[in-house]
Design an enzyme around this catalytic site. Structure first.
Site, PDB file in Angstrom:
ATOM      1  N   LYS A 178      49.716  39.346  37.834  1.00  0.00           N
ATOM      2  CA  LYS A 178      50.438  40.772  37.270  1.00  0.00           C
ATOM      3  C   LYS A 178      49.246  41.842  37.578  1.00  0.00           C
ATOM      4  O   LYS A 178      48.528  41.966  37.225  1.00  0.00           O
ATOM      5  CB  LYS A 178      50.507  39.516  35.272  1.00  0.00           C
ATOM      6  CG  LYS A 178      51.641  41.075  34.505  1.00  0.00           C
ATOM      7  CD  LYS A 178      51.390  42.390  34.188  1.00  0.00           C
ATOM      8  CE  LYS A 178      50.043  43.138  33.960  1.00  0.00           C
ATOM      9  NZ  LYS A 178      50.411  44.725  34.428  1.00  0.00           N
ATOM     10  N   GLY A 231      39.154  43.870  35.399  1.00  0.00           N
ATOM     11  CA  GLY A 231      39.683  45.341  34.499  1.00  0.00           C
ATOM     12  C   GLY A 231      38.622  45.604  33.571  1.00  0.00           C
ATOM     13  O   GLY A 231      37.586  45.406  33.938  1.00  0.00           O
ATOM     14  N   SER A 232      38.916  46.175  32.850  1.00  0.00           N
ATOM     15  CA  SER A 232      37.839  46.875  32.108  1.00  0.00           C
ATOM     16  C   SER A 232      37.376  45.546  30.408  1.00  0.00           C
ATOM     17  O   SER A 232      38.062  45.222  30.031  1.00  0.00           O
ATOM     18  CB  SER A 232      38.518  47.815  31.036  1.00  0.00           C
ATOM     19  OG  SER A 232      39.517  48.020  30.679  1.00  0.00           O
ATOM     20  N   THR A 233      36.333  46.344  30.525  1.00  0.00           N
ATOM     21  CA  THR A 233      35.673  45.254  29.348  1.00  0.00           C
ATOM     22  C   THR A 233      36.267  45.473  28.027  1.00  0.00           C
ATOM     23  O   THR A 233      36.142  44.005  27.267  1.00  0.00           O
ATOM     24  CB  THR A 233      34.111  45.936  29.506  1.00  0.00           C
ATOM     25  OG1 THR A 233      33.253  45.398  30.128  1.00  0.00           O
ATOM     26  CG2 THR A 233      33.203  44.906  27.708  1.00  0.00           C
ATOM     27  N   GLY A 236      38.891  43.073  28.575  1.00  0.00           N
ATOM     28  CA  GLY A 236      38.484  41.482  28.769  1.00  0.00           C
ATOM     29  C   GLY A 236      38.540  41.035  27.319  1.00  0.00           C
ATOM     30  O   GLY A 236      38.669  40.014  27.123  1.00  0.00           O
ATOM     31  N   GLU A 253      36.095  40.086  34.749  1.00  0.00           N
ATOM     32  CA  GLU A 253      35.644  41.000  36.201  1.00  0.00           C
ATOM     33  C   GLU A 253      35.402  42.152  35.459  1.00  0.00           C
ATOM     34  O   GLU A 253      36.091  42.288  35.881  1.00  0.00           O
ATOM     35  CB  GLU A 253      35.594  40.946  37.812  1.00  0.00           C
ATOM     36  CG  GLU A 253      35.523  39.309  38.335  1.00  0.00           C
ATOM     37  CD  GLU A 253      35.785  39.469  40.116  1.00  0.00           C
ATOM     38  OE1 GLU A 253      35.276  38.078  40.332  1.00  0.00           O
ATOM     39  OE2 GLU A 253      36.320  41.008  40.212  1.00  0.00           O
ATOM     40  N   CYS A 288      33.943  49.553  40.710  1.00  0.00           N
ATOM     41  CA  CYS A 288      33.349  48.701  39.534  1.00  0.00           C
ATOM     42  C   CYS A 288      32.226  49.003  39.707  1.00  0.00           C
ATOM     43  O   CYS A 288      31.284  48.974  38.651  1.00  0.00           O
ATOM     44  CB  CYS A 288      33.862  47.047  38.997  1.00  0.00           C
ATOM     45  SG  CYS A 288      34.227  46.099  40.693  1.00  0.00           S
ATOM     46  N   GLU A 394      31.235  53.357  30.587  1.00  0.00           N
ATOM     47  CA  GLU A 394      32.142  53.532  32.617  1.00  0.00           C
ATOM     48  C   GLU A 394      33.472  54.758  32.425  1.00  0.00           C
ATOM     49  O   GLU A 394      33.771  54.691  31.686  1.00  0.00           O
ATOM     50  CB  GLU A 394      32.041  52.437  32.565  1.00  0.00           C
ATOM     51  CG  GLU A 394      33.296  52.540  33.955  1.00  0.00           C
ATOM     52  CD  GLU A 394      34.079  51.082  33.680  1.00  0.00           C
ATOM     53  OE1 GLU A 394      34.698  50.601  33.378  1.00  0.00           O
ATOM     54  OE2 GLU A 394      33.440  50.192  35.581  1.00  0.00           O
TER      55      GLU A 394
HETATM   56  P1  NAD Z   1      42.241  47.697  32.110  1.00  0.00           P
HETATM   57  O1  NAD Z   1      41.528  46.866  31.233  1.00  0.00           O
HETATM   58  O2  NAD Z   1      43.285  48.509  31.277  1.00  0.00           O
HETATM   59  O3  NAD Z   1      43.659  46.329  33.527  1.00  0.00           O
HETATM   60  C1  NAD Z   1      44.023  45.962  33.882  1.00  0.00           C
HETATM   61  C2  NAD Z   1      44.973  45.032  33.981  1.00  0.00           C
HETATM   62  O4  NAD Z   1      45.027  44.170  32.473  1.00  0.00           O
HETATM   63  C3  NAD Z   1      45.908  45.801  33.990  1.00  0.00           C
HETATM   64  O5  NAD Z   1      47.274  44.881  34.976  1.00  0.00           O
HETATM   65  C4  NAD Z   1      47.267  45.545  33.261  1.00  0.00           C
HETATM   66  O6  NAD Z   1      47.523  45.811  32.571  1.00  0.00           O
HETATM   67  C5  NAD Z   1      46.354  44.504  32.851  1.00  0.00           C
HETATM   68  N1  NAD Z   1      45.470  44.818  30.630  1.00  0.00           N
HETATM   69  C6  NAD Z   1      45.975  45.281  29.783  1.00  0.00           C
HETATM   70  N2  NAD Z   1      45.767  45.322  28.904  1.00  0.00           N
HETATM   71  C7  NAD Z   1      45.946  44.230  28.755  1.00  0.00           C
HETATM   72  C8  NAD Z   1      46.033  43.067  27.919  1.00  0.00           C
HETATM   73  N3  NAD Z   1      46.155  43.060  26.503  1.00  0.00           N
HETATM   74  N4  NAD Z   1      46.560  41.049  28.498  1.00  0.00           N
HETATM   75  C9  NAD Z   1      46.716  41.060  29.326  1.00  0.00           C
HETATM   76  N5  NAD Z   1      46.069  41.972  30.622  1.00  0.00           N
HETATM   77  C10 NAD Z   1      46.623  43.301  30.281  1.00  0.00           C
HETATM   78  O7  NAD Z   1      41.539  47.832  33.672  1.00  0.00           O
HETATM   79  P2  NAD Z   1      42.102  49.076  34.952  1.00  0.00           P
HETATM   80  O8  NAD Z   1      41.864  50.523  34.103  1.00  0.00           O
HETATM   81  O9  NAD Z   1      43.094  48.731  35.660  1.00  0.00           O
HETATM   82  O10 NAD Z   1      40.969  49.231  36.018  1.00  0.00           O
HETATM   83  C11 NAD Z   1      39.487  49.677  35.331  1.00  0.00           C
HETATM   84  C12 NAD Z   1      38.407  48.324  35.214  1.00  0.00           C
HETATM   85  O11 NAD Z   1      38.724  47.638  35.886  1.00  0.00           O
HETATM   86  C13 NAD Z   1      37.356  49.099  35.177  1.00  0.00           C
HETATM   87  O12 NAD Z   1      36.107  48.914  34.251  1.00  0.00           O
HETATM   88  C14 NAD Z   1      36.717  48.609  36.381  1.00  0.00           C
HETATM   89  O13 NAD Z   1      35.055  48.309  35.993  1.00  0.00           O
HETATM   90  C15 NAD Z   1      36.738  47.646  36.098  1.00  0.00           C
HETATM   91  N6  NAD Z   1      37.243  46.952  37.421  1.00  0.00           N
HETATM   92  C16 NAD Z   1      35.919  45.601  37.615  1.00  0.00           C
HETATM   93  C17 NAD Z   1      35.881  45.253  39.026  1.00  0.00           C
HETATM   94  C18 NAD Z   1      35.169  44.232  38.685  1.00  0.00           C
HETATM   95  O14 NAD Z   1      34.897  42.920  39.734  1.00  0.00           O
HETATM   96  N7  NAD Z   1      34.077  43.399  37.790  1.00  0.00           N
HETATM   97  C19 NAD Z   1      36.513  45.251  39.746  1.00  0.00           C
HETATM   98  C20 NAD Z   1      37.409  46.002  39.570  1.00  0.00           C
HETATM   99  C21 NAD Z   1      37.307  47.183  38.697  1.00  0.00           C
END
Ligand code: NAD
Length: 491
Positions: A178, A231-233, A236, A253, A288, A394
């Site tokens: 996804k 994605g975001s904490t 997560g 991550e 990130c 962040e």
């Molecule tokens: P996000 O958490 O909003 O979204 C990430 C993904 O999760 C998207 O595909 C989104 O559609 C999906 N998603 C959202 N809600 C969901 C749910 N309830 N169930 C399942 N999937 C869901 O993050 P973002 O804003 O797209 O990305 C930025 C974040 O990612 C920042 O916090 C950044 O630090 C983090 N990030 C971490 C790393 C790492 O390796 N640690 C790398 C890149 C980005």
């Protein structure tokens, strides 16, 4: 500006076929450099996820039964097709999320090499023979989970897709991906290369759509054995809650608020170059591992801020497709709004604005098509209060905060004063101090006299609320394998 004059529709890949969503709905993809719609992707939902998981299940037995060398050969062929199409792929990625060519192109080229690295690892999956009794032969093997799910963010969607999918399928899993609803196009196009590479249908499936629909359906599905999420904490946490019902394995991550610590004895010119790059030119801070907290020894604080100002003022904001551009726009309107809200919050909480703070139309001439883009200039706040929101949260934009520290102990205390633990940088010529700090900093990666250097052969992961699980490195396929023990009693 965009690479296509008319917005184009892109399709999901399910069971080797290109399909719109079952509900017939679409999501607009906006070019963040201009604010114009340039593409549409399917607004997939639970029905599309069901179809994709069914396809991944049917492909599983034959895929995991392939000899490892055959899986490896197919992966190498995929890497070759990615390289052949590199020019198209980085352009799609940069048009969708605004990442400047200088970053987008090498990231995707690097991911092609990472696919080859995973191809090599596919042939090294081993087990252990552990003789626990004279009357039995006992050993362990490692097996793929089965159908796994991958959810990725928008800041580096294609590089992450290539890296993680190749590891998962090298280990013998089949997968449903996804991608991020704000930047899925490059992933959809790269997925079409799988067939050209000879990877069988159903091994990799891509369903686009919102996290709250397609994402949640993938996480809750009982036939998915593992979710790898970047994605975001906050998301997560939600994914952790939603995966509890079927006790799924999770790799997370997550976010970061990484400190870059500059001691007075450092090579200050080199430090200023790399510290500024680590928060500004690094995807306009949407990384990130962005070094968003700059901790500077008191004696050089004013001097170092001036050095950062000179680097920031020389940075070129512009069209991400132009190789002269240092910093592109933020990836989409919501992120632009969020970063501007933090600019306001920093001012209101009493942080001093050292430089930057201008956005959008303030940065370009009236004739420029970029005036409607989501641009924020390199910005630095100064404060001595580590509890401000701009020091703790962040921001994910080109906004750093600089804080002075008195001595080594103070630097460690400030650096570790964060819920996150993703990365840290240390700038000093004192080797003993550098080595002490590599042990005391709470971070998954610590750089000394450099910053933001990653390699697929070195493990990468977060401590604290930056996540669980480790990607990259020689043991990276372990993330995608389960142990099974066998006890054969023979007397
Ligand atoms: P996000 O958490 O909003 O979204 C990430 C993904 O999760 C998207 O595909 C989104 O559609 C999906 N998603 C959202 N809600 C969901 C749910 N309830 N169930 C399942 N999937 C869901 O993050 P973002 O804003 O797209 O990305 C930025 C974040 O990612 C920042 O916090 C950044 O630090 C983090 N990030 C971490 C790393 C790492 O390796 N640690 C790398 C890149 C980005």
């Amino acid at each position: 500006m965009a690479i296509y004059d008319e917005p184009m529709d892109y399709l999901q890949l399910i069971d080797g076929e290109l399909r719109p969503s079952r509900n017939g709905q679409w999501i607009d993809s906006v070019n963040p450099a201009t604010g114009q719609v340039w593409a549409r992707i399917p607004a997939g939902g639970a029905e599309d996820i069901d179809d994709a998981i069914r396809a991944a299940k049917s492909a599983l037995d034959s895929w995991r039964a392939l000899p490892a060398a055959s899986r490896a050969a197919l992966l190498r062929s995929w890497a070759a097709t990615v390289r052949e199409n590199l020019d198209t792929l980085w352009r799609l990625d940069a048009t969708d999320n605004g990442r400047a060519r200088r970053e987008a192109e090498p990231a995707i080229a690097g991911a092609a090499s990472q696919i080859e690295f995973h191809a090599g690892l596919a042939e090294t999956i081993t087990g252990d023979t552990v003789l626990v009794s004279d009357s039995a032969t006992t050993y362990s093997v490692r097996e793929p989970f089965g159908v796994v799910g991958l959810i990725i963010p928008w800041n580096a969607p294609l590089a992450m897709f290539l890296a993680k999918v190749s590891a998962a399928i090298a280990a013998g899993n089949t997968i449903v991906v996804k991608p991020p609803e704000r930047a899925s196009v490059s992933v959809l196009v790269a997925a079409q290369l799988l067939e050209k590479a000879g990877i069988p249908r159903g091994v990799v499936n891509v369903v686009t759509g919102e996290g709250s629909s397609a994402g949640e359906a993938l996480v809750r599905h009982p036939d998915v054995r593992k979710i790898s999420f970047t994605g975001s904490t906050a998301t997560g946490r939600r994914i952790t809650e939603n995966s509890v019902a079927n006790i799924k394995s999770l790799a997370l991550e997550l976010g970061g608020k990484s400190p870059n610590i500059v001691f007075a004895d450092a090579d200050l010119d080199q430090a200023a170059d790399v510290v500024a790059a680590g928060i500004y030119t690094a995807s306009a801070g949407q990384a990130c591992i962005a070094g968003s907290r700059i901790l500077v020894e008191e004696a050089i604080f004013v001097d170092f801020v001036e050095r950062l100002r000179s680097r920031a003022s020389a940075m070129v904001l512009g069209n991400p497709l132009d190789s002269r551009t240092d910093m592109g726009p933020l990836a989409f309107d919501g992120q632009y709004d969020k970063v501007r809200e933090y600019l306001e919050s920093g001012r209101q909480e009493g942080a001093t604005l050292a430089f930057g703070g201008r956005c959008g139309s303030e940065l370009f001439t009236p004739e420029s098509p970029l005036r409607e883009g989501y641009f924020v200039e390199p910005t630095l706040f100064l404060t001595e209060d580590p509890q401000l929101r701009v020091c703790q949260e962040e921001i994910f934009g080109p906004v750093a905060v600089a804080m002075p520290f008195a001595d080594e102990a103070d630097a460690v205390r400030l650096a570790n004063d964060s819920g996150y633990g993703l990365a840290a940088g240390v700038w000093t010529q004192n080797l003993s101090r550098a080595l002490r700090l590599t042990r005391r900093l709470e971070a998954g990666t610590v750089w000394v006299n450099t910053y933001r250097r990653l390699h697929w052969a070195l493990p990468f992961g977060g401590q604290k609320e930056s996540g669980t699980g480790t990607s990259n490195g020689p043991t990276t396929l372990d993330e995608w394998l389960e142990h099974k023990s066998v006890w054969i009693e023979h007397g």
